[in-house]
Design an enzyme around this catalytic site. Structure first.
Site, PDB file in Angstrom:
ATOM      1  N   LEU A   1       0.832  -1.206   0.000  1.00  0.00           N
ATOM      2  CA  LEU A   1       0.000   0.000   0.000  1.00  0.00           C
ATOM      3  C   LEU A   1       0.867   1.257   0.000  1.00  0.00           C
ATOM      4  O   LEU A   1       1.965   1.254   0.554  1.00  0.00           O
ATOM      5  CB  LEU A   1      -0.857   0.028   1.268  1.00  0.00           C
ATOM      6  CG  LEU A   1      -1.761  -1.179   1.504  1.00  0.00           C
ATOM      7  CD1 LEU A   1      -2.353  -1.104   2.908  1.00  0.00           C
ATOM      8  CD2 LEU A   1      -2.848  -1.208   0.459  1.00  0.00           C
ATOM      9  N   HIS A   2       0.351   2.313  -0.593  1.00  0.00           N
ATOM     10  CA  HIS A   2       0.904   3.660  -0.447  1.00  0.00           C
ATOM     11  C   HIS A   2      -0.196   4.498   0.209  1.00  0.00           C
ATOM     12  O   HIS A   2      -1.383   4.250  -0.042  1.00  0.00           O
ATOM     13  CB  HIS A   2       1.234   4.290  -1.805  1.00  0.00           C
ATOM     14  CG  HIS A   2       2.318   3.587  -2.568  1.00  0.00           C
ATOM     15  ND1 HIS A   2       3.242   4.256  -3.343  1.00  0.00           N
ATOM     16  CD2 HIS A   2       2.626   2.274  -2.685  1.00  0.00           C
ATOM     17  CE1 HIS A   2       4.071   3.397  -3.904  1.00  0.00           C
ATOM     18  NE2 HIS A   2       3.715   2.167  -3.531  1.00  0.00           N
TER      19      HIS A   2
END
Ligand SMILES: CC(C)(COP(=O)(O)OP(=O)(O)OC[C@H]1O[C@@H](n2cnc3c(N)ncnc32)[C@H](O)[C@@H]1OP(=O)(O)O)[C@@H](O)C(=O)NCCC(=O)NCCS
Length: 179
Positions: A59-60
């Protein structure tokens, strides 16, 4: 032809061509078809995993001023970093139950739990947990139907046949459901 990093396997695991497994645990009798990539995932027994599947995408953050890792992570994904520590949890472990069938070209994001006996239809993108013995599909994946009525689902979930020895399974289970 396949790449395995920091992972453990049970018995009778089959990896087809160009499979990548990273930081994962795979239990007995699981097969994984061509070009599938699995990261940070625990997989139960008797799972069928199709080709071109991706499980465990990092994830970012989407609510920070940037999604570029150098500003929230010191893991050097992009050579440099401009912060003093990791500020964001970039991945969580996925849990795939037992007797799960994952169709071709499915994507499962991060931190997701897939219940025992679930089916994920070809091409689905899974963004949320999946109930045991349900069939899901689409982008994002939605409930399509259950494989069996509630009584049968509970019976199979309680029985946990996948934990019994193979002789018991072969002599008892085929009588429990009609093909
Ligand atoms: C989901 C699947 C298992 C079908 O299960 P089924 O019990 O036979 O279900 P049905 O074909 O009756 O379809 C039920 C509904 O799901 C829909 N559906 C079927 N496959 C779908 C998919 N891949 N994505 C989204 N919806 C799908 C059908 O259109 C149908 O919708 P409706 O009720 O509105 O008409 C199958 O379509 C599938 O995706 N199989 C994976 C095949 C694969 O990847 N094999 C590689 C080897 S591992």
């Amino acid at each position: 032809m396949s790449k395995v990093i920091d992972s453990t396997f049970g018995q009778f695991n089959t990896l087809y061509e160009n499979v990548t497994i990273i930081k994962s645990t795979i239990d007995d009798y699981v097969y994984i078809a061509n070009n599938t990539k699995i990261s940070r995932t625990k997989i139960g027994k008797f799972c069928s995993i199709g080709a071109d599947v991706k499980i465990g995408l990092a994830l970012h953050p989407t609510n920070y001023f940037t999604t570029f890792p150098a500003f929230y992570s010191i893991q050097k994904q992009c050579q440099v970093f401009f912060t003093d520590k990791n500020h964001f949890k970039e991945s969580g472990e996925n849990i795939i139950g037992n007797d799960v069938w994952i169709g071709e070209n499915v994507t499962i994001l991060s931190d997701i739990s897939v219940g025992d006996g679930a089916v994920i239809a070809a091409g689905a993108v899974v963004t949320k947990d999946i109930e045991a013995y349900s069939i899901v599909g689409g982008v994002p994946a939605k409930h399509i139907k259950y494989r069996f009525d509630k009584n049968k689902r509970n019976e199979l979930s309680d029985l946990k046949w996948w934990d019994k020895d193979i002789e018991w399974i072969v002599s008892n289970m085929p009588n429990k459901a009609q093909l």
